[in-house]
Design a protein around this motif. Structure first.
Motif, PDB file in Angstrom:
ATOM      1  N   TYR A 110     -60.720   5.543  -5.124  1.00 54.91           N
ATOM      2  CA  TYR A 110     -60.600   4.103  -5.347  1.00 54.91           C
ATOM      3  C   TYR A 110     -61.282   3.754  -6.667  1.00 54.91           C
ATOM      4  O   TYR A 110     -62.119   4.512  -7.161  1.00 54.91           O
ATOM      5  CB  TYR A 110     -61.233   3.319  -4.195  1.00 54.91           C
ATOM      6  N   LEU A 111     -60.909   2.613  -7.206  1.00 50.89           N
ATOM      7  CA  LEU A 111     -61.406   2.211  -8.521  1.00 50.89           C
ATOM      8  C   LEU A 111     -62.105   0.856  -8.454  1.00 50.89           C
ATOM      9  O   LEU A 111     -61.859   0.052  -7.551  1.00 50.89           O
ATOM     10  CB  LEU A 111     -60.246   2.096  -9.518  1.00 50.89           C
ATOM     11  N   THR A 112     -62.946   0.629  -9.432  1.00 49.85           N
ATOM     12  CA  THR A 112     -63.444  -0.720  -9.703  1.00 49.85           C
ATOM     13  C   THR A 112     -63.591  -0.828 -11.213  1.00 49.85           C
ATOM     14  O   THR A 112     -63.885   0.158 -11.888  1.00 49.85           O
ATOM     15  CB  THR A 112     -64.780  -1.004  -8.984  1.00 49.85           C
ATOM     16  N   PHE A 113     -63.346  -2.017 -11.744  1.00 45.78           N
ATOM     17  CA  PHE A 113     -63.306  -2.206 -13.193  1.00 45.78           C
ATOM     18  C   PHE A 113     -64.422  -3.136 -13.667  1.00 45.78           C
ATOM     19  O   PHE A 113     -64.876  -4.007 -12.932  1.00 45.78           O
ATOM     20  CB  PHE A 113     -61.968  -2.825 -13.632  1.00 45.78           C
ATOM     21  N   GLN A 114     -64.810  -2.924 -14.911  1.00 45.87           N
ATOM     22  CA  GLN A 114     -65.672  -3.879 -15.591  1.00 45.87           C
ATOM     23  C   GLN A 114     -65.123  -4.075 -16.998  1.00 45.87           C
ATOM     24  O   GLN A 114     -64.878  -3.098 -17.713  1.00 45.87           O
ATOM     25  CB  GLN A 114     -67.120  -3.404 -15.647  1.00 45.87           C
ATOM     26  N   GLU A 115     -64.900  -5.319 -17.380  1.00 46.35           N
ATOM     27  CA  GLU A 115     -64.284  -5.586 -18.672  1.00 46.35           C
ATOM     28  C   GLU A 115     -65.198  -6.434 -19.552  1.00 46.35           C
ATOM     29  O   GLU A 115     -65.924  -7.301 -19.063  1.00 46.35           O
ATOM     30  CB  GLU A 115     -62.957  -6.347 -18.501  1.00 46.35           C
ATOM     31  N   TYR A 116     -65.150  -6.156 -20.855  1.00 48.06           N
ATOM     32  CA  TYR A 116     -65.876  -6.942 -21.849  1.00 48.06           C
ATOM     33  C   TYR A 116     -64.918  -7.257 -22.992  1.00 48.06           C
ATOM     34  O   TYR A 116     -64.333  -6.343 -23.580  1.00 48.06           O
ATOM     35  CB  TYR A 116     -67.070  -6.165 -22.408  1.00 48.06           C
ATOM     36  N   PHE A 117     -64.763  -8.519 -23.293  1.00 44.64           N
ATOM     37  CA  PHE A 117     -63.870  -8.923 -24.383  1.00 44.64           C
ATOM     38  C   PHE A 117     -64.507 -10.040 -25.192  1.00 44.64           C
ATOM     39  O   PHE A 117     -65.384 -10.763 -24.724  1.00 44.64           O
ATOM     40  CB  PHE A 117     -62.514  -9.387 -23.830  1.00 44.64           C
ATOM     41  N   GLU A 118     -64.020 -10.175 -26.412  1.00 48.98           N
ATOM     42  CA  GLU A 118     -64.485 -11.255 -27.271  1.00 48.98           C
ATOM     43  C   GLU A 118     -64.101 -12.608 -26.678  1.00 48.98           C
ATOM     44  O   GLU A 118     -63.171 -12.705 -25.881  1.00 48.98           O
ATOM     45  CB  GLU A 118     -63.855 -11.097 -28.652  1.00 48.98           C
ATOM     46  N   LYS A 119     -64.828 -13.617 -27.058  1.00 47.78           N
ATOM     47  CA  LYS A 119     -64.528 -14.960 -26.585  1.00 47.78           C
ATOM     48  C   LYS A 119     -63.125 -15.364 -27.049  1.00 47.78           C
ATOM     49  O   LYS A 119     -62.839 -15.361 -28.247  1.00 47.78           O
ATOM     50  CB  LYS A 119     -65.570 -15.937 -27.130  1.00 47.78           C
ATOM     51  N   PRO A 120     -62.211 -15.705 -26.129  1.00 43.29           N
ATOM     52  CA  PRO A 120     -60.809 -15.918 -26.528  1.00 43.29           C
ATOM     53  C   PRO A 120     -60.554 -17.212 -27.285  1.00 43.29           C
ATOM     54  O   PRO A 120     -59.656 -17.278 -28.124  1.00 43.29           O
ATOM     55  CB  PRO A 120     -60.064 -15.911 -25.193  1.00 43.29           C
ATOM     56  N   MET A 121     -61.316 -18.250 -26.977  1.00 43.41           N
ATOM     57  CA  MET A 121     -61.108 -19.570 -27.604  1.00 43.41           C
ATOM     58  C   MET A 121     -59.631 -19.971 -27.493  1.00 43.41           C
ATOM     59  O   MET A 121     -59.045 -19.856 -26.426  1.00 43.41           O
ATOM     60  CB  MET A 121     -61.620 -19.542 -29.048  1.00 43.41           C
ATOM     61  N   PHE A 132     -70.998 -12.928 -30.490  1.00 39.77           N
ATOM     62  CA  PHE A 132     -72.231 -13.531 -30.985  1.00 39.77           C
ATOM     63  C   PHE A 132     -72.017 -13.876 -32.454  1.00 39.77           C
ATOM     64  O   PHE A 132     -71.820 -12.986 -33.289  1.00 39.77           O
ATOM     65  CB  PHE A 132     -73.411 -12.576 -30.828  1.00 39.77           C
ATOM     66  N   GLU A 133     -72.001 -15.169 -32.731  1.00 38.36           N
ATOM     67  CA  GLU A 133     -71.705 -15.655 -34.083  1.00 38.36           C
ATOM     68  C   GLU A 133     -70.395 -15.029 -34.580  1.00 38.36           C
ATOM     69  O   GLU A 133     -69.336 -15.292 -34.025  1.00 38.36           O
ATOM     70  CB  GLU A 133     -72.894 -15.379 -35.017  1.00 38.36           C
ATOM     71  N   ASN A 134     -70.454 -14.158 -35.576  1.00 35.78           N
ATOM     72  CA  ASN A 134     -69.210 -13.564 -36.082  1.00 35.78           C
ATOM     73  C   ASN A 134     -69.038 -12.109 -35.651  1.00 35.78           C
ATOM     74  O   ASN A 134     -68.236 -11.368 -36.214  1.00 35.78           O
ATOM     75  CB  ASN A 134     -69.167 -13.640 -37.610  1.00 35.78           C
TER      76      ASN A 134
END
Length: 538
Positions: free
Chosen positions: A35-46, A84-86
């Motif tokens: 079985y799987l579990t996910f963790q995602e990190y992405f830039e702020k989409p705006m 974070f900022e740019n």
């Protein structure tokens, strides 16, 4: 892999799922039950449609992988604020795979001996560079079948560093060298091979692509080039030494080897066939189940008691109930963990305060002084016992600067590893099943395990046989070397006991025992603490 994912979140997420499954298969698990579990990190989409498209593409890639391999994700966590900022995080989807497997099917990744051929079994890749699902499943089945037939000594799945990284890590574990086949190109050695498996084969089975052979030389060689495995290990282990010091040089002095053989050990006035062990659980305690299991397997009757600290009233109720249970128990065992709310003054404050409660103190001292009871503490439990004075003094007292203590490890951080400890005294009923002079391998996991005491106190402990265990090196000698004495304890002391031996405290987790629990780590793990406690009452 951030470099794949920044080019194509779809590919990166798909490969993350494949990699996580492969890591389980590589240690002997069958992929059908994963079985799987996910963790995602992405830039702020705006309001940027391209930014919104990255997590969508990644999740589509992960979803397609689940469909291709008939594996479900049962949980996950996402973060859409990786900006974070740019500065933006690279598009990231982490896949965690989990399953259970019979311990007899589990293998470790290190090369086991020289003279074995090493092969790679890999899937067919499609025009997009992804493994063909049917081909990948066949690879899973083939690798698992070979493992079940007992012809695979070690296995690893190539990840970010390709074959080169896998071979290095497989070689480091047991210090076994490797000679690459001349037919391989440098591009093949350092390129990606997601979904593949590198196997050390125990016989002449013809399978996969020949990568080379293991060697008794401590080097990795390719054509006319070779590099020392020791040099590679030093580079690998010291990469962050300037930032996080681990291989600290300690003073090379000869440490006294303690030895005390007691004529006899105190027996209880009242015997019982199945002694009851009371195991209190405080905020942060995490070893209660290991402790209960070890006691149960030894023939005792463990009871886990959770201290309720939800409110002052709940704590008062816990005090009354615990004191009542002490009266019906023969043993108190304080297990290890990470005490909640102890910073910055060190571990064990809450536990210590609990046991100093007059009602608890009275019940504990009656158990010890009137009913010949036993008490023990490991790791965080040891820290509590020593701050209470129960070790080495045998009673709850107000400790002062002249008393022994446990403080922060020399590296000022947590240490987690396997260590070797020698039993140097049999002056305790907890040690009647241990071999005096015997060496036992034990896991440690603590940030404050450094035992400190004055020369006078240590001399007194030695005279009374209260120093029960010392950290030792591969030659069985007590040492300051941080690889063997991980916290730089004074006189390499790992455990001590009360004057009559009925209370012991030690840092090593001797409750973490069980058939098949450790792979490729030689040593004797069962020192008989719990069997000794049960035997004491028979």
């Amino acid at each position: 892999n951030p470099f794949i994912t920044e080019k194509s979140p779809y590919h990166g997420a798909y490969m993350a799922v494949v990699e996580s499954i492969c890591k389980l298969v590589a240690v002997g698990a069958a992929f059908e039950d994963v079985y799987l579990t996910f963790q995602e990190y992405f830039e702020k989409p705006m309001q940027d449609k391209e930014r919104w498209g990255k997590p969508l593409a990644a999740l589509l890639g992960a979803f397609m992988a689940q469909k291709d391999f008939d594996i479900a994700s049962i949980g996950g966590k996402d973060s859409m604020s990786g900006t974070f900022e740019n500065i933006d995080v690279p598009p990231t989807l982490v896949s965690f795979a989990v399953t259970t497997e019979n311990i007899n099917n589990i293998i470790s990744p290190e090369f086991k001996s020289g003279g074995h051929k090493v092969v790679m079994i890999k899937p067919v890749y499609d025009e997009n560079g992804l493994p063909n699902p049917e081909s990948q499943k066949k690879v899973f089945t083939e690798v698992t079948d070979m493992m079940r037939r007992g012809i695979v000594n070690a296995a690893y799945t190539p990840t970010y560093g390709g074959i080169a990284e896998a071979v290095l890590k497989m070689a480091m574990g047991n210090g076994i060298g490797f000679e690459y086949a001349d037919t391989l190109s440098e591009k093949e050695i350092f390129g990606y091979n997601y979904g593949a498996f590198i196997l050390e084969i125990a016989d002449d089975t013809d399978a996969g692509i020949l990568l080379g052979t293991t060697s008794n030389k401590t080097e990795i060689s390719y054509k006319n080039y070779s590099v020392s495995l020791d040099d590679l290990c030093e580079i690998y282990e010291n990469k962050l030494e300037d930032i996080y010091k681990c291989n600290i040089k300690t003073e090379n002095i000869k440490i006294k080897e303690f030895y005390y053989k007691a004529g006899s050990v105190k027996s209880p006035s009242i015997r019982t066939a199945k002694p009851k062990m009371l195991i209190p659980v405080f905020p942060g305690t995490n070893c209660e189940y290991d402790t209960a299991k070890a006691m149960l397997n030894a023939g005792g009757d463990p009871e886990i008691f959770v201290i309720n600290n939800l409110s002052a009233q709940h704590i008062a109720e816990s005090v009354r109930e615990f004191a009542k249970k002490v009266k019906n128990s023969q043993i108190i065992f304080i297990p290890g963990g990470f005490s909640g709310g102890d910073e910055p003054d060190g571990s064990g404050k809450f536990i210590t305060a609990f046991f100093r409660n007059p009602e608890i103190k009275d019940a504990v001292m009656r158990l010890l002084e009137e009913r010949d009871g036993l008490m023990a503490g490991i790791c965080n439990g040891f820290q509590a016992l020593i701050k209470l004075g129960l070790v080495p003094y045998g009673k709850i007292i107000n400790t002062d600067a002249g008393c022994p203590t446990l403080t922060y490890n020399l590296i000022a951080r947590h240490q987690s590893k396997m260590v070797r400890t020698k039993v140097v005294s049999n002056n305790s009923p907890w040690l009647c099943e241990s071999e005096l002079g015997g060496i036992y391998t034990v896991p440690i996991s603590h940030g404050e395990g450094r035992f400190i005491a004055s020369d006078n106190v240590i001399a007194e402990l030695e005279k009374n046989g209260q120093i029960i265990t010392q950290y030792v090196d591969m030659d069985g000698k007590p040492t300051n070397d941080i690889q063997f004495n991980p916290n730089n304890s004074c006189c390499a002391i790992e455990g001590i006991c009360s004057p009559d031996g009925r209370i012991i405290g030690k840092m090593g987790h001797s409750e973490r025992i069980g058939d098949g629990l450790y792979k490729n780590v030689p040593g004797k793990y069962e020192m008989g603490l719990f069997k000794s406690a049960v035997k004491y009452y028979k």
